[in-house]
Write a protein that holds these residues in place. Structure first.
Motif, short mmCIF file in Angstrom:
data_model
loop_
_atom_site.label_atom_id
_atom_site.label_comp_id
_atom_site.label_asym_id
_atom_site.label_seq_id
_atom_site.Cartn_x
_atom_site.Cartn_y
_atom_site.Cartn_z
N LEU A 32 0.84 -1.20 0.00
CA LEU A 32 0.00 0.00 0.00
C LEU A 32 0.87 1.25 0.00
O LEU A 32 0.59 2.22 -0.71
N GLN A 33 1.94 1.22 0.78
CA GLN A 33 2.88 2.34 0.81
C GLN A 33 3.44 2.60 -0.59
O GLN A 33 3.53 3.76 -1.04
N SER A 34 3.78 1.54 -1.29
CA SER A 34 4.33 1.68 -2.64
C SER A 34 3.32 2.30 -3.60
O SER A 34 3.68 3.15 -4.42
N TYR A 35 2.08 1.89 -3.49
CA TYR A 35 1.05 2.41 -4.38
C TYR A 35 0.69 3.87 -4.07
O TYR A 35 0.41 4.65 -4.98
N LEU A 36 0.72 4.23 -2.80
CA LEU A 36 0.32 5.59 -2.41
C LEU A 36 1.43 6.61 -2.63
O LEU A 36 1.17 7.78 -2.91
N GLY A 37 2.67 6.20 -2.46
CA GLY A 37 3.79 7.10 -2.71
C GLY A 37 4.29 7.84 -1.48
O GLY A 37 3.83 7.63 -0.35
N GLU A 38 5.25 8.70 -1.70
CA GLU A 38 6.00 9.35 -0.63
C GLU A 38 5.20 10.36 0.17
O GLU A 38 5.63 10.78 1.25
N GLU A 39 4.06 10.78 -0.33
CA GLU A 39 3.25 11.74 0.42
C GLU A 39 2.54 11.07 1.60
O GLU A 39 1.96 11.75 2.44
N TYR A 40 2.59 9.75 1.65
CA TYR A 40 1.93 8.98 2.70
C TYR A 40 2.97 8.22 3.53
O TYR A 40 4.05 7.88 3.04
N GLN A 41 2.59 7.95 4.77
CA GLN A 41 3.39 7.08 5.63
C GLN A 41 2.45 6.03 6.20
O GLN A 41 1.53 6.34 6.95
N VAL A 42 2.69 4.77 5.81
CA VAL A 42 1.78 3.69 6.18
C VAL A 42 2.35 2.89 7.35
O VAL A 42 3.53 2.53 7.34
N PHE A 43 1.51 2.62 8.33
CA PHE A 43 1.90 1.87 9.52
C PHE A 43 1.14 0.55 9.58
O PHE A 43 -0.08 0.51 9.41
N ASN A 44 1.88 -0.53 9.83
CA ASN A 44 1.29 -1.86 9.96
C ASN A 44 1.06 -2.16 11.44
O ASN A 44 1.99 -2.43 12.18
N GLN A 45 -0.20 -2.12 11.86
CA GLN A 45 -0.55 -2.39 13.26
C GLN A 45 -1.38 -3.67 13.40
O GLN A 45 -2.15 -3.82 14.33
N GLY A 46 -1.18 -4.59 12.45
CA GLY A 46 -1.90 -5.86 12.51
C GLY A 46 -1.37 -6.78 13.59
O GLY A 46 -0.18 -6.75 13.92
N VAL A 47 -2.25 -7.61 14.14
CA VAL A 47 -1.89 -8.60 15.16
C VAL A 47 -2.53 -9.93 14.80
O VAL A 47 -3.76 -10.04 14.74
N SER A 48 -1.71 -10.93 14.56
CA SER A 48 -2.22 -12.24 14.15
C SER A 48 -3.17 -12.83 15.19
O SER A 48 -2.91 -12.76 16.39
#
Length: 232
Positions: A32-48
């Protein structure tokens, strides 16, 4: 460059990247970070293993509620501009023992589905509490295929969808992304090829489709709103 838009991905193992190895670049939030680009900062807060339902049964916690996890609290501390919430897969299980002799009441999550909506609402309220202006996406999770290892079942997942629809209708500004439909529109053979062998978790190709679908919705919605603002 100005301040980046903070996108917080909340969810279970599908978000965290279970089974995809140590290369986080193939996890859906990274894609998702790659698709959105540098204007975004994506955080992964998933928990299995996490579920929406957050209740006590005979003095014990049922399931593995996301709202009780450290990464959930961290997700709120981030005060994101956008929250992508994809949960429900682990509420769609019956806790049946492998030998079919009975059920584990602490993991028979579908039997507690009446609590699904209010517990999901609590999560939305918590996000609104840390950032009232945050854009919140509620995601219908990907289908559960022929899941041989776990007790998750697609028929149970579909039983939860009316609650998700009610959440969207009753919360002003809450947005929906339908990954379930996206995957179901793919031919069966091609859909199987989007999953790991367990039939529950996406492989790298499936994670990429998840990310692209979410990114397309975000970017499309942004363009629509920008045009609307200009023409008013």
């Amino acid at each position: 460059m100005g301040k980046k838009c903070r996108v917080v991905c909340m969810g279970d193992s599908i978000t965290e990247g279970f089974g995809l190895g140590d290369d986080a670049s193939v996890y859906y939030p990274s894609r998702l970070q790659s698709y959105l680009g540098e204007e975004y900062q994506v955080f992964n807060q998933g928990v299995s293993g996490c579920c929406v339902t957050n209740i006590m049964v005979d003095g014990q916690v049922a399931g593995y509620p996301y709202a009780r996890q450290d990464r959930y609290r961290d997700a709120l501390v981030l005060k994101g501009d956008i929250y992508v919430i994809m949960l429900g897969t682990n509420d769609a299980k019956d806790g049946e023992y492998e030998d079919k002799s009975g059920f584990d009441p602490l993991n028979n999550m579908i039997s507690y589905r009446k609590h699904f909506l209010p517990c999901y609402q609590d999560i939305i309220n918590d996000v609104r509490g840390v950032n009232p202006d945050a854009i919140i996406y509620i995601v219908r999770p990907i289908p559960i295929m022929d899941c041989k290892i776990y007790t998750n079942n697609n028929k149970y997942l579909e039983m939860l969808f009316p609650y998700m629809r009610e959440l969207v209708l009753s919360n002003r500004g809450l947005r929906k992304i339908d990954l379930y439909q996206t995957f179901m529109e793919v031919g069966f053979k091609e859909r199987v090829d989007l999953y790991q062998d367990d039939g529950l978790h996406p492989n790298a190709k499936g994670a990429d489709l998840i990310a692209k679908t979410i990114a397309d919705e975000m970017i499309h919605r942004y363009k629509e709103e920008k045009v609307s603002a200009i023409t008013k």
